[in-house]
Design an enzyme around this catalytic site. Structure first.
Site, PDB file in Angstrom:
ATOM      1  N   GLU A  72      -0.522   1.911   7.195  1.00 40.00           N
ATOM      2  CA  GLU A  72      -0.679   0.848   6.201  1.00 40.00           C
ATOM      3  C   GLU A  72      -0.340  -0.537   6.770  1.00 40.00           C
ATOM      4  O   GLU A  72      -0.936  -1.538   6.370  1.00 40.00           O
ATOM      5  CB  GLU A  72       0.210   1.122   4.979  1.00 40.00           C
ATOM      6  CG  GLU A  72      -0.252   2.307   4.142  1.00 40.00           C
ATOM      7  CD  GLU A  72       0.355   3.622   4.584  1.00 40.00           C
ATOM      8  OE1 GLU A  72       0.138   4.642   3.901  1.00 40.00           O
ATOM      9  OE2 GLU A  72       1.067   3.632   5.638  1.00 40.00           O
ATOM     10  N   PHE A 134       8.409  11.111  -7.514  1.00 43.78           N
ATOM     11  CA  PHE A 134       7.920  11.292  -6.144  1.00 43.78           C
ATOM     12  C   PHE A 134       7.083  10.084  -5.725  1.00 43.78           C
ATOM     13  O   PHE A 134       6.178   9.668  -6.422  1.00 43.78           O
ATOM     14  CB  PHE A 134       7.085  12.582  -6.069  1.00 43.78           C
ATOM     15  CG  PHE A 134       6.488  12.822  -4.714  1.00 43.78           C
ATOM     16  CD1 PHE A 134       7.295  13.118  -3.628  1.00 43.78           C
ATOM     17  CD2 PHE A 134       5.110  12.732  -4.530  1.00 43.78           C
ATOM     18  CE1 PHE A 134       6.741  13.330  -2.368  1.00 43.78           C
ATOM     19  CE2 PHE A 134       4.546  12.951  -3.277  1.00 43.78           C
ATOM     20  CZ  PHE A 134       5.360  13.246  -2.189  1.00 43.78           C
ATOM     21  N   GLN A 135       7.410   9.539  -4.587  1.00 43.94           N
ATOM     22  CA  GLN A 135       6.743   8.370  -4.008  1.00 43.94           C
ATOM     23  C   GLN A 135       6.737   7.163  -4.958  1.00 43.94           C
ATOM     24  O   GLN A 135       5.785   6.393  -5.011  1.00 43.94           O
ATOM     25  CB  GLN A 135       5.312   8.707  -3.563  1.00 43.94           C
ATOM     26  CG  GLN A 135       5.281   9.637  -2.360  1.00 43.94           C
ATOM     27  CD  GLN A 135       3.913   9.763  -1.725  1.00 43.94           C
ATOM     28  OE1 GLN A 135       2.887   9.602  -2.390  1.00 43.94           O
ATOM     29  NE2 GLN A 135       3.878  10.044  -0.430  1.00 43.94           N
ATOM     30  N   LYS A 184      -0.855   5.054 -12.083  1.00 41.07           N
ATOM     31  CA  LYS A 184      -1.963   6.002 -12.071  1.00 41.07           C
ATOM     32  C   LYS A 184      -2.572   6.208 -13.450  1.00 41.07           C
ATOM     33  O   LYS A 184      -3.790   6.400 -13.579  1.00 41.07           O
ATOM     34  CB  LYS A 184      -1.478   7.337 -11.488  1.00 41.07           C
ATOM     35  CG  LYS A 184      -2.599   8.261 -11.035  1.00 41.07           C
ATOM     36  CD  LYS A 184      -2.051   9.421 -10.216  1.00 41.07           C
ATOM     37  CE  LYS A 184      -3.176  10.300  -9.665  1.00 41.07           C
ATOM     38  NZ  LYS A 184      -2.639  11.406  -8.824  1.00 41.07           N
ATOM     39  N   MET A 494       9.624 -11.776  26.251  1.00 40.22           N
ATOM     40  CA  MET A 494      10.228 -12.993  25.717  1.00 40.22           C
ATOM     41  C   MET A 494      11.722 -12.806  25.476  1.00 40.22           C
ATOM     42  O   MET A 494      12.515 -13.725  25.708  1.00 40.22           O
ATOM     43  CB  MET A 494       9.521 -13.425  24.427  1.00 40.22           C
ATOM     44  CG  MET A 494       9.935 -14.802  23.942  1.00 40.22           C
ATOM     45  SD  MET A 494       9.576 -16.120  25.122  1.00 40.22           S
ATOM     46  CE  MET A 494       7.829 -16.388  24.782  1.00 40.22           C
TER      47      MET A 494
END
Length: 587
Positions: A72, A134-135, A184, A494
């Protein structure tokens, strides 16, 4: 070079055999997709998941082409880069919980650079919100600090309007990322409400024209200046003001410096161009900003990497600051003449108000002298390894004039900024403000999708490449003609440079005792891999990679002792820049 596996590739012009788009709305998900299509969205970058699945199901019948990313964060960076090169918001999609949290870095990156982007995240059903389902995560709460606006969709009848408004806000005024969190049950819920077109809310009012009296005062200051200077920032590109700025600078013969996000606003081959200013800017640019008596800053945040110490930045200058966001005026550098409005229109206003060009012949001659006195150069002893600057310079000579350069973050980013010649806006795509290692690989994908007929080259470091190299699988699957150049010094270069310069050479966790062979990894992914060590092979290797029809990776083994100069120490005086390690020790 090893024999590559047979990888099925997609024709970039291939269009799935589906409907031409959403024509009627029966669910919240269909309203979302109809909203996006109505806004002109043609590509999406994302990763599927449970809570976002209803939206993806509606996407099946859409004209929008979805690019399935490996992670993602890669989706967010690809969408960000798409927005940079097209000027239209890129679309990133993710599911709830870890899908949404994995977008955070990309959202923060886009927010820092004012890049147009819209994110759609799945969410658990509203009845489960707040119950540690969940999630589940508080996506709007987490993303509030790193978005221009975010929304929690609460009804199927209005979810399409939420998306339309988020898209408009990402695009209009000071651009930036927006997000819509999609429970959802809302996306699955029934509705026949066609979404409104993308429009900003009535409360959203960003000025276009600056106050006339303030413009006239700024014009008088410029006319009277002996040492005028234009500082072009990324806002010039965002407002499509590059042509206006070029015309303005040439008409009044005012030298131009740029910020790093402003690369390409003014052609670096022009006699008035002094290059990039700031921590790793050119000597001429930093001398000019230190000695000017009138500074016209256009679309810039005056961030610390540009200014160094604020007390020593343009100390003798009357500062004219053009910005569409009032919050940026006098935030870091006090503006003597604040001009709040769209960069293109305000430049036109100043042009109309100026009655004559400033008398600055001696100043222009002085700027030319500084350019000759402080060229960007480097040594190439025959007995030393490959120099990264030479790789960048050679690629620049071989590439198309309008080629797009994307980068990760680190030394390679600075070499790409310094030793490539930028002629056009939207050809520099990098993580300027947040400094996100790993930005290079996925951003090249977004840039190529956004500008399919333009050459795209990504300069990366070995440390940066290791963070997001999984997205190379996407470049192969989508058959994208991108050349990746890994400037490989087996270190987070760097960080090591700073440790050597400011921490007595105590190299803690900045060097790798071992790194993979990136050319072989490229072959395993299905790309073409090249290993480059000998300076005599640079041109031939680059040309072979460019001619390969598909993603290619050049693993360029560079001199590990090479560092980025010029350099202004953090918080230092831009006029006291170091040209090498010895100079740095003296500052």
């Amino acid at each position: 070079m090893s024999e590559r596996a047979s990888i099925p590739k997609r024709d970039p012009e291939e269009v799935p055999d589906r409907e031409s788009g959403i024509e009627t709305v029966e669910s919240g998900s269909e309203a979302i997709i109809a909203s996006l299509e109505q806004a002109g969205v043609d590509h999406a970058f994302g990763v599927q998941g449970g809570a976002i699945m209803p939206v993806y199901d509606a996407l099946y019948d859409s004209s929008i082409r979805h690019i399935t990313m490996a992670h993602e964060q890669g989706a967010a960076h690809a969408a960000d880069a798409y927005g940079v090169v097209t000027g239209e918001p890129g679309l990133a999609m993710a599911t709830s919980g870890p899908g949404a949290t994995n977008l955070i870095t990309g959202l923060a990156d886009a927010a820092m650079d004012s890049d147009p982007m819209i994110a759609l995240t799945g969410q658990v059903a509203t009845d489960f919100v707040g119950n540690d389902a969940f999630q589940e995560t508080d996506t709007t709460g987490i993303t509030m600090p790193v978005t221009k606006a975010n929304y929690f969709a609460d009804h199927s009848d209005t979810v399409g309007d939420d998306v339309s408004e988020a898209f408009a806000l990402a695009r209009e005024g000071r651009q930036g990322p927006t997000l819509v969190d999609l429970p959802k049950d809302i996306t699955k819920g029934e509705t026949d409400q066609w979404p409104k077109p993308p429009e900003t809310p009535d409360t959203h009012d960003e000025p276009v024209e600056a106050d006339e009296s303030a413009v006239e005062a700024a014009a008088r200051t410029l006319k009277a200046a002996d040492r005028p200077l234009i500082l072009a920032g990324g806002g010039v590109i965002k407002s499509e003001a590059s042509d206006e700025l070029r015309s303005f600078a040439r008409e009044y013969e005012i030298p131009v410096i740029t910020t790093m996000p402003g690369l390409g606003t003014f052609p670096e081959t022009d006699d008035l161009s002094l290059g990039m200013a700031g921590m790793h800017g050119t000597g001429a640019a930093n001398m000019a900003v230190t000695n000017c008596d009138a500074l016209l800053g256009v679309g810039t945040r005056f961030d610390d990497r540009l200014t160094g110490g604020v007390d020593t930045f343009a100390p003798d200058a009357d500062v004219i600051h053009i910005d569409i966001d009032p919050a940026e005026i006098s935030k870091n550098i006090e503006a003597d003449h604040p001009l709040i409005g769209d960069a293109e229109r305000v430049l036109e206003q100043i042009d109309d108000a100026l009655t004559a060009a400033p008398s600055a012949d001696q100043w222009r001659e002085q700027c030319r002298t500084w350019t000759e006195e402080y060229p960007l150069d480097y040594e190439t002893p025959e007995d030393e390894p490959l120099k990264p600057q030479y790789v960048v310079e050679t690629f620049d000579e071989l590439a198309d004039d309008d080629a797009i350069v994307t980068t990760g973050v680190g030394q390679h980013q600075m070499w790409a900024a310094q030793f490539w010649t930028y002629e056009y806006p939207r050809t520099w795509v990098s993580s300027n403000g947040l400094g996100t290692m790993g930005y290079g690989v996925p951003s090249a994908i977004g840039a190529k999708i956004g500008a399919p007929d333009t050459e795209v080259v990504a300069f990366d470091g070995d440390g940066s490449f290791l963070m997001t190299m999984q997205e190379l699988s996407v470049a192969v699957r989508e058959n994208l003609d991108i050349t990746y150049v890994v400037l490989n010094n087996e270190a987070i270069g760097m960080v090591r440079q700073w440790q050597d310069g400011f921490y007595e050479g105590r190299r803690m966790a900045s060097e790798y005792p071992w790194v993979p062979e990136f050319d072989k990894l490229a072959e395993a992914f299905g790309a073409r891999g090249f290993r480059l060590e000998d300076p005599e092979d640079v041109e031939e290797t680059i040309q072979a990679a460019r001619e390969y029809d598909g993603p290619a990776v050049i693993d360029a083994i560079i001199d590990p002792a090479e560092n980025v100069f010029p350099m202004v120490p953090s918080g230092g005086d831009n006029g006291l820049f170091a040209l090498n390690e010895q100079h740095l020790e003296m500052i």
